[in-house]
Scaffold this active site. Structure first.
Site, PDB file in Angstrom:
ATOM      1  N   ALA A  11       0.656  -1.134  -0.259  1.00  0.00           N
ATOM      2  CA  ALA A  11      -0.166  -0.161  -0.115  1.00  0.00           C
ATOM      3  C   ALA A  11       1.023   1.294   0.094  1.00  0.00           C
ATOM      4  CB  ALA A  11      -0.618  -0.341   1.395  1.00  0.00           C
ATOM      5  N   ASP A  12       0.263   2.125  -0.737  1.00  0.00           N
ATOM      6  CA  ASP A  12       1.213   4.599  -0.451  1.00  0.00           C
ATOM      7  C   ASP A  12       0.128   4.431  -0.348  1.00  0.00           C
ATOM      8  OD1 ASP A  12       3.526   4.949  -0.017  1.00  0.00           O
ATOM      9  OD2 ASP A  12       3.994   5.240  -2.073  1.00  0.00           O
TER      10      ASP A  12
END
Length: 130
Positions: A11-12
Site C-alpha cells: 500500500a502507498d
C-alpha cells in the site's frame, strides 16, 4: 513451504492538496511549511492504493487492487503554529507532512474528516476486509 499459498500486500498513501497537487513527504522545512500553508483551513484528499497478490499452491497469481479516498479538513493554522510544527521531526516522514494518529502534533492540525480514519493513518483496514 512449497505447497502453501503466498500473499503479498502493499500500500502507498499520498495527499492531494486543495489545488490538486500531490503532496508526498516534505524534503525540508521550507517544503513542509509550504505544505502546511496549502492545507491550512482547507479540505484535501488522502488517497491510498492497495495491491494484494496471491500465489496459489498451483503457482497461479491472483492480483486484486483497490484505492480509498478520505477527505480531511485542517484547522486554520497561524504562522507560529506552522513554524513550531515544522521545527519538529514529525512532518518529514509522512505524506502531506502530517500524521493524524499523532496526538498533540499532526492530529491537532486536523479539524474534521469525512471517510476512513485508518486510510489517513496509512492503511484502509475496513476496505481491506471487505
Amino acid at each position: 513451504e512449497k505447497d502453501k499459498p503466498v500473499l503479498v500486500i502493499s500500500a502507498d498513501t499520498v495527499v492531494e492538496s486543495p489545488a490538486g497537487d500531490v503532496l508526498e513527504k516534505p524534503s525540508n522545512k521550507q517544503h513542509a511549511t509550504s505544505m502546511m500553508q496549502q492545507l491550512s483551513g482547507e479540505w484535501h484528499a488522502v488517497h491510498t492504493g492497495v495491491c494484494l497478490m496471491l500465489q496459489s499452491s498451483s503457482g497461479n497469481m491472483i492480483e486484486t487492487t483497490f484505492s480509498t479516498t478520505t477527505k480531511v479538513r485542517f484547522a486554520q493554522l497561524s504562522p507560529e503554529v506552522i513554524d513550531a510544527y515544522t521545527d519538529t521531526v514529525e512532518p518529514y516522514d509522512k505524506a502531506g507532512g502530517y500524521g493524524i494518529q499523532t496526538a498533540g502534533l499532526g492530529g491537532s492540525l486536523v479539524e474534521e474528516i469525512s471517510g476512513c480514519y485508518f486510510n489517513v493513518v496509512g492503511f484502509p483496514i475496513r476496505s481491506f476486509v471487505q
